[in-house]
Motif scaffolding. Sequence first.
Motif, PDB file in Angstrom:
ATOM      1  N   ASN A 115       0.818  -1.222   0.000  1.00 37.18           N
ATOM      2  CA  ASN A 115       0.000   0.000   0.000  1.00 37.18           C
ATOM      3  C   ASN A 115       0.846   1.264   0.000  1.00 37.18           C
ATOM      4  OD1 ASN A 115      -2.498  -1.364   0.045  1.00 37.18           O
ATOM      5  ND2 ASN A 115      -2.385  -1.621   2.265  1.00 37.18           N
ATOM      6  N   GLU A 116       2.056   1.174   0.553  1.00 36.19           N
ATOM      7  CA  GLU A 116       2.900   2.357   0.738  1.00 36.19           C
ATOM      8  C   GLU A 116       3.759   2.665  -0.492  1.00 36.19           C
ATOM      9  OE1 GLU A 116       4.312   5.541   3.188  1.00 36.19           O
ATOM     10  OE2 GLU A 116       2.644   4.124   3.444  1.00 36.19           O
ATOM     11  N   TYR A 117       4.230   1.614  -1.189  1.00 35.87           N
ATOM     12  CA  TYR A 117       5.175   1.792  -2.291  1.00 35.87           C
ATOM     13  C   TYR A 117       4.538   1.390  -3.620  1.00 35.87           C
ATOM     14  CZ  TYR A 117       8.718   2.223   1.349  1.00 35.87           C
ATOM     15  OH  TYR A 117       9.439   2.639   2.441  1.00 35.87           O
ATOM     16  N   GLU A 118       4.964   2.089  -4.678  1.00 37.67           N
ATOM     17  CA  GLU A 118       4.428   1.772  -5.998  1.00 37.67           C
ATOM     18  C   GLU A 118       4.952   0.431  -6.495  1.00 37.67           C
ATOM     19  OE1 GLU A 118       3.844   3.884 -10.383  1.00 37.67           O
ATOM     20  OE2 GLU A 118       5.256   4.740  -8.928  1.00 37.67           O
ATOM     21  N   PRO A 178      13.327   3.762  -5.141  1.00 37.67           N
ATOM     22  CA  PRO A 178      12.776   3.307  -6.429  1.00 37.67           C
ATOM     23  C   PRO A 178      11.832   2.134  -6.279  1.00 37.67           C
ATOM     24  CG  PRO A 178      15.159   3.624  -6.560  1.00 37.67           C
ATOM     25  CD  PRO A 178      14.788   3.718  -5.114  1.00 37.67           C
ATOM     26  N   ALA A 179      12.178   1.205  -5.377  1.00 37.09           N
ATOM     27  CA  ALA A 179      11.333   0.031  -5.144  1.00 37.09           C
ATOM     28  C   ALA A 179      11.635  -0.522  -3.763  1.00 37.09           C
ATOM     29  CB  ALA A 179      11.577  -1.044  -6.208  1.00 37.09           C
ATOM     30  N   PHE A 180      10.599  -1.012  -3.107  1.00 40.78           N
ATOM     31  CA  PHE A 180      10.776  -1.673  -1.820  1.00 40.78           C
ATOM     32  C   PHE A 180      11.214  -3.106  -2.087  1.00 40.78           C
ATOM     33  CE2 PHE A 180       9.281  -4.409   1.574  1.00 40.78           C
ATOM     34  CZ  PHE A 180       9.647  -3.723   2.728  1.00 40.78           C
ATOM     35  N   VAL A 181      12.301  -3.518  -1.437  1.00 38.10           N
ATOM     36  CA  VAL A 181      12.830  -4.867  -1.609  1.00 38.10           C
ATOM     37  C   VAL A 181      12.704  -5.607  -0.285  1.00 38.10           C
ATOM     38  CG1 VAL A 181      14.837  -6.258  -2.255  1.00 38.10           C
ATOM     39  CG2 VAL A 181      14.439  -4.052  -3.365  1.00 38.10           C
ATOM     40  N   PHE A 207       5.015  -6.603  -7.105  1.00 31.58           N
ATOM     41  CA  PHE A 207       3.700  -5.996  -6.922  1.00 31.58           C
ATOM     42  C   PHE A 207       3.781  -4.548  -7.388  1.00 31.58           C
ATOM     43  CE2 PHE A 207       4.127  -9.388  -3.846  1.00 31.58           C
ATOM     44  CZ  PHE A 207       2.906 -10.048  -3.925  1.00 31.58           C
ATOM     45  N   VAL A 208       2.830  -4.149  -8.198  1.00 33.76           N
ATOM     46  CA  VAL A 208       2.773  -2.781  -8.696  1.00 33.76           C
ATOM     47  C   VAL A 208       1.468  -2.161  -8.217  1.00 33.76           C
ATOM     48  CG1 VAL A 208       2.737  -1.289 -10.727  1.00 33.76           C
ATOM     49  CG2 VAL A 208       4.167  -3.348 -10.715  1.00 33.76           C
ATOM     50  N   ARG A 209       1.590  -1.071  -7.448  1.00 32.92           N
ATOM     51  CA  ARG A 209       0.430  -0.373  -6.872  1.00 32.92           C
ATOM     52  C   ARG A 209      -0.480  -1.341  -6.120  1.00 32.92           C
ATOM     53  NH1 ARG A 209       0.689   1.231 -12.183  1.00 32.92           N
ATOM     54  NH2 ARG A 209       1.858   3.153 -12.497  1.00 32.92           N
ATOM     55  N   GLY A 210       0.158  -2.223  -5.362  1.00 34.51           N
ATOM     56  CA  GLY A 210      -0.589  -3.125  -4.492  1.00 34.51           C
ATOM     57  C   GLY A 210      -1.032  -4.420  -5.119  1.00 34.51           C
ATOM     58  N   LYS A 211      -0.964  -4.540  -6.453  1.00 41.28           N
ATOM     59  CA  LYS A 211      -1.444  -5.739  -7.122  1.00 41.28           C
ATOM     60  C   LYS A 211      -0.274  -6.539  -7.684  1.00 41.28           C
ATOM     61  CE  LYS A 211      -5.917  -3.747  -8.432  1.00 41.28           C
ATOM     62  NZ  LYS A 211      -6.840  -3.440  -9.563  1.00 41.28           N
ATOM     63  N   GLU A 233       7.779  -0.984 -15.342  1.00 39.44           N
ATOM     64  CA  GLU A 233       7.361   0.416 -15.300  1.00 39.44           C
ATOM     65  C   GLU A 233       6.846   0.859 -16.668  1.00 39.44           C
ATOM     66  OE1 GLU A 233       9.413   4.471 -13.707  1.00 39.44           O
ATOM     67  OE2 GLU A 233      10.333   3.526 -15.449  1.00 39.44           O
ATOM     68  N   GLU A 234       7.567   0.480 -17.727  1.00 43.57           N
ATOM     69  CA  GLU A 234       7.139   0.877 -19.071  1.00 43.57           C
ATOM     70  C   GLU A 234       5.760   0.324 -19.403  1.00 43.57           C
ATOM     71  OE1 GLU A 234      10.091  -0.387 -21.814  1.00 43.57           O
ATOM     72  OE2 GLU A 234      11.649   0.972 -21.068  1.00 43.57           O
ATOM     73  N   GLN A 235       5.477  -0.897 -18.991  1.00 46.67           N
ATOM     74  CA  GLN A 235       4.199  -1.521 -19.338  1.00 46.67           C
ATOM     75  C   GLN A 235       3.068  -1.063 -18.421  1.00 46.67           C
ATOM     76  OE1 GLN A 235       4.063  -5.663 -20.071  1.00 46.67           O
ATOM     77  NE2 GLN A 235       5.829  -5.669 -21.429  1.00 46.67           N
TER      78      GLN A 235
END
Length: 427
Positions: A115-118, A178-181, A207-211, A233-235
């Motif tokens: 929920n916190e990270y994209e 940039p990303a949560f690992v 996971f991108v935007r929670g999904k 990210e591009e897609q």
Amino acid sequence: VIMTILIVLETKAYFTSTLVTDLALDRSSESKKQCEFATIDVVSFLGKQQNVTKQVKKIALDAQGVQNDFVLNKNPMQHDIVLSDPKVTESVEELHENGEHAIPVDEEELDWARNEYEYVLVDYYANWCSHCRIFAPTWERFAELMDEAAEEDVEWEHGEDHGFSDEEYEKAKSLALPAFVGKVDCVDYHDLCMKHGIRGYPSIRLFVRGKLYGEYWGDRTVVSLMQFLRMAEEQSSGEKKMSEMEEWTSRAMNVSDAEREWAHKVERKRHHKNLAWDASEHPGCEISGMLLLDRTPGNFYIQAQSPNHDLNPSTTNVSHMVHSLSFSNHHESKDSRMKAVFKSFGVLFSPHFSNLLRPINGNVYVTGELHQAHHHYLKLVSTNLESYQVVASSQLAYYTESAVPEAKFQLDLSPIQVTYRYKYRTW
């Protein structure tokens, strides 16, 4: 009149033949043959051959048993991938000296991160998994680079004398990350991993935007992981922020432009294929082909295997249906063999003759509990028809929690041979 009838009947009997079977010791001999078949291991008195792959066709099946994607000579997602980054020479312990950057999370913490990270990348692992231990330094170094990139971003935007308190600095760095690992220990959080359908270790998911965006199947190197993020990210958004991050990561890892470009091409190709494959839509697999066996007692077995993962035995189900299984001395196709047989003996065979050659065809063997599999014991009786009659029995076998179940076919050769011949009536 009676003599006429007797003559007619005797003449008819003379031109009529009956099929006779004889039993004798089997004196046939056969040279050692090479065994080549799918992801099947073969064990005989002459040795063991593992995961042979040349003469196999594999077709994915959906939940209704309908054929889908066709895969020849390999399992889906089983590439010859690089298992760790050769440029990461430090151990996990050495990388942890300045703190742990790949964050251990439980279910609640993972939900918070989503929920916190994209972008959230998670490594599902087990502490007993050899592939996980090999990959662990690479994953930690990748997470460390994410943190270093965030620190550089904060200092570039606010200057080295930013005046932040420690809490404010961590917050600013978190926003620039940039990303949560993260990582999930599937031994400690077994229910979470089962809920997420984790079947092999390590499993890397984005996971991108929670999904859930997808699972990562590429080379386990820092640059390839960064390429995966860049294409995601591009897609997903069409933005190109990760492109700059990917260039920065390549410089930090001393990766040449040529190496970077090659990794980008390979990952783009794999990325396209991976997005087209949804494992949840392909719960089954149809395997067909020919297996060349040593003419000695032994067994062959079907088992879930991966050269790049350690599998979770509790998620392995080898329920199976046998469509067609037969044994022959010939290498020709089954149709060619049967045509030759029927050309010689025609309709004289009784209707149940084919059942003697393939007694378990059409049978379904379902395991309803964990750590179970059906084993089949097949006694092969040679014939003069270049095929073997099969005497079969099956039973349910139980496995320990650490063993991966296998559908096993145990073979034994009978010392008796059955011969078929015509018997004619003499005058």
